[in-house]
Design an enzyme around this catalytic site. Structure first.
Site, PDB file in Angstrom:
ATOM      1  CD  GLU A 256      55.934  20.038 -18.849  1.00 22.12           C
ATOM      2  OE1 GLU A 256      56.121  18.875 -18.438  1.00 22.12           O
ATOM      3  OE2 GLU A 256      55.295  20.889 -18.217  1.00 22.12           O
ATOM      4  CB  CYS A 290      57.121  12.636 -22.085  1.00 24.10           C
ATOM      5  SG  CYS A 290      55.566  13.544 -22.138  1.00 24.10           S
TER       6      CYS A 290
END
Length: 502
Positions: A256, A290
């Site tokens: 990720e 993110c």
């Protein structure tokens, strides 16, 4: 921050003075830049011993029935509910996000525990039709092995839970290497897990562990063949290193990584909704998500109705101590983050951008911290700096006329995590989520790119790494697939009609 406030939070999370003093790893709070703990990091040898303990635990845990494994996760969820306020405050203290976001992060941990408890009774395989008479085919899923979890500072607990809850019900022990910037959150979570383990009663030693340290500690996880899976959250640069090491030993990686998320605002958009979504998505966690909104692609017909209002809202944002009520923007994590923001804004100006906001905030009040004014940058085009992920509250604004061009602009970056469109035209929204639309792992309609729910698989494509965590069938990443064929006949026919007589 007053010293008693720091000590109250740490004490409420169960830390003793001996645990947070005298070590070589200094932990500072971005709230005011002060040191709040000195921890003794784990050595490489100690981490290798944890790997061995986790590998040994796997041999016992894999044979525990999955619903029984789910019972442990249920207990962890109960303990997290009891400690939500304390752990949420520690998240705010250690990583700088506002308290509401800290509490929300702990709620994500609770939610994924609930999800995983149900999942423990739903680790389904398949029955597959065989072409051979008297044969039965099926697909089954088995535990994979020790799961290493590497997390970043900006979400110091939730991504661990996304991985840990699933790994545990799937039969995998876990070893967590948190960011060296936020180790206290990990250690506090470990205390919570230890209480759950004590209530559970018969879990093997080494089932849930934490290794605190810097890069060399994480490298033990990536290098060891006894670590079957490494789930890593962080930068694309870090992901390249992790992926290469795992690939070299044929280990499994769940990555990720970076995001450079865009919102398209169409002519038919509800601008009131869009405005609220833009602000939260772009300045939440001080732009250190993110899934933060970094690019705003606005149709030329609504540009003048939206952007001046957005600039006016930015001018009024409450910036300050993230633990105080009413504050919407906390600090950046450290000096490097501030320098990165300043450099990006300077480059954007050099590229012809018009900057609104930006610069240091509250320098007199918090001289050791790095508070900033979130920035809006009207850009003449998508220059190279716009295609980079700067982990700070910078929102680049671009214009478009044709939806195809807007989607192409959105997709023309190396990252592929999250995306969204604001439109009330069903043709536009369906095009956006079609195969020729957004190329991201997450595509939203009339909501921002951040704030994912645990029920859906979380992750993205391209330089975001391709990994998936949390909901849907992400659990399959923590198990190994086995195709089984049983011949219950008295003959031995071969597949594809092959004849082989002896």
């Amino acid at each position: 921050m007053p010293y008693d406030a720091q000590t109250d939070i740490l004490a409420a999370c169960g830390f003793t003075e001996a645990e947070i003093a005298g070590g070589t790893l200094a932990v500072t709070t971005p709230v005011d830049g002060s040191e709040i703990a000195r921890l003794t990091p784990h050595t490489v040898a100690e981490t290798k011993a944890m790997v061995a303990a986790g590998a040994a635990a796997f041999k016992a845990w894999r044979s525990v029935p999955a619903p029984r494994r789910g019972e442990l996760v249920r207990l962890i969820g109960e303990e997290l509910r009891a400690e939500k306020e304390n752990l949420g405050r520690l998240v705010s203290l250690e990583c700088g996000k506002i308290l509401q976001e800290g509490l929300g992060e702990v709620q994500e941990m609770i939610d994924i525990c609930d999800f995983a408890v149900g999942l423990s009774r739903q680790l389904y395989g398949l029955t597959i039709a065989s072409e051979r008479p008297g044969h039965a085919m099926r697909e089954v899923w088995h535990p994979m092995g020790l799961c290493g979890i590497i997390t970043a500072f900006n979400f110091p607990v939730a991504p661990w839970a996304w991985n840990a809850a699933l790994a545990l019900v799937c039969g995998d022990p876990i070893l967590w290497k948190p960011s060296e910037k936020t180790p206290l959150c990990a250690l506090a979570t470990q205390k919570i897990c230890e209480r759950a383990l004590a209530r559970f009663g018969d879990a093997p030693a080494g089932l849930i562990q934490v290794a605190v340290g810097e890069r060399e500690v994480g490298e033990v996880l990536t290098d060891s063949r006894e670590v079957a899976i490494v789930s890593a959250t962080g930068s694309t640069r870090m992901g390249h290193a992790v992926a290469a090491k795992l690939a070299d030993r044929f280990g499994r990686s769940i990555l990720e990584l970076g995001g450079n998320n865009a919102m398209i605002v169409a002519p038919s958009a509800d601008l009131e909704m869009a405005l609220r979504a833009i602000v939260f998505s772009a300045v939440g966690t001080a732009g250190q998500r993110c899934t933060s909104l970094r690019r705003l692609i606005v149709h030329a017909d609504v540009y003048d109705a939206l952007i001046p209002r957005l600039v006016a809202v930015y001018d009024k944002l409450a910036i300050g101590n993230p633990l105080e009520a009413g504050v919407l923007v906390g600090p950046l994590i450290d000096q490097a983050a501030f320098d990165g923001m300043e450099a990006a804004l300077a480059q954007a100006k050099a590229d012809g951008g018009t900057v609104h906001g930006g610069g240091r905030a509250l320098a007199d009040t918090y001289p050791g911290a790095h508070y900033v004014h979130p920035a809006i940058v009207e850009m003449p085009g998508q220059t190279e700096i716009v295609t980079r992920e700067t982990f700070a509250p910078i929102l680049y604004v671009l214009t478009y006329r044709d939806l195809d061009d807007a989607i192409a602009l959105q997709n023309a970056v190396p990252q592929g995590l999250s995306s969204c469109i604001f439109s009330t035209d069903v043709r536009e929204t369906e095009q956006f989520i079609s195969a020729s639309g957004s190329d991201c792992g997450i595509a939203n309609v009339n909501i921002g790119p951040s704030g994912a729910e645990i029920g859906g698989a979380f992750g993205g494509e391209k330089e975001t790494g391709g990994g998936r965590e949390s909901g849907s069938d992400a659990w399959k990443g923590y198990m190994r697939r086995q195709t089984v064929t049983v011949n219950y006949s008295r003959a031995l026919p071969l597949a594809q009609g092959i004849k082989f007589e002896i």
